[in-house]
Design a protein around this motif. Sequence first.
Motif: not given
Length: 175
Positions: A36-62
């Motif tokens: 808490v109070g720190q930047e998210l660490p680096y990660f780049d996760l694949p989608p959890a299911m077909e038809g979904a988008e994966g998640v990466a730490n850069v998605d939160f810095a917009d």
Amino acid sequence: MNWRLWVPLFAFALFIGLAAYQLTQPRDDFVESRMVGQELPYFDLPPAMEGAEGVANVDFADGKPRLLNIWASWCLPCIAEAPHLEALKEQGAEIVGVAIRDRPEDVARFLAQHGNPYVRIGRDDLSEVQLAIGSSGVPETFVIDGKGVIRYQHIGDIRESDVPVLLQRLAEARQ
């Protein structure tokens, strides 16, 4: 009298006294993430299911604050929190999910049955992201500000009384 006979008795009395003292102290079950109070660490996760988008730490810095919900299809409290995640979504909260140690077909079945409040869902097969952000279990929800900094941690399932708190924390993360 031999003093060596009294040492074990004294040690036992000390142990009993310490145990009694600990039993009288208030219990604290809350284990806050040191992130808490720190930047998210680096990660780049694949989608959890077909038809979904994966998640990466850069998605939160917009510039847009979001909720990051750590969950699993095999998690019973995750079922209980599902309607409250929908309520958060209906009130404008953007929710990103991370499915922990889950299979794509189980994720799809869970979301079909209990609703899908997520804009993205990443698959964390080894709980690496979960551990990196200091999550202690599932479900757990974090408020992430628009710069990718963790601002708040909610441990356990989200209940009706938690919805206004999380919306308030999201509003504070916008400032």
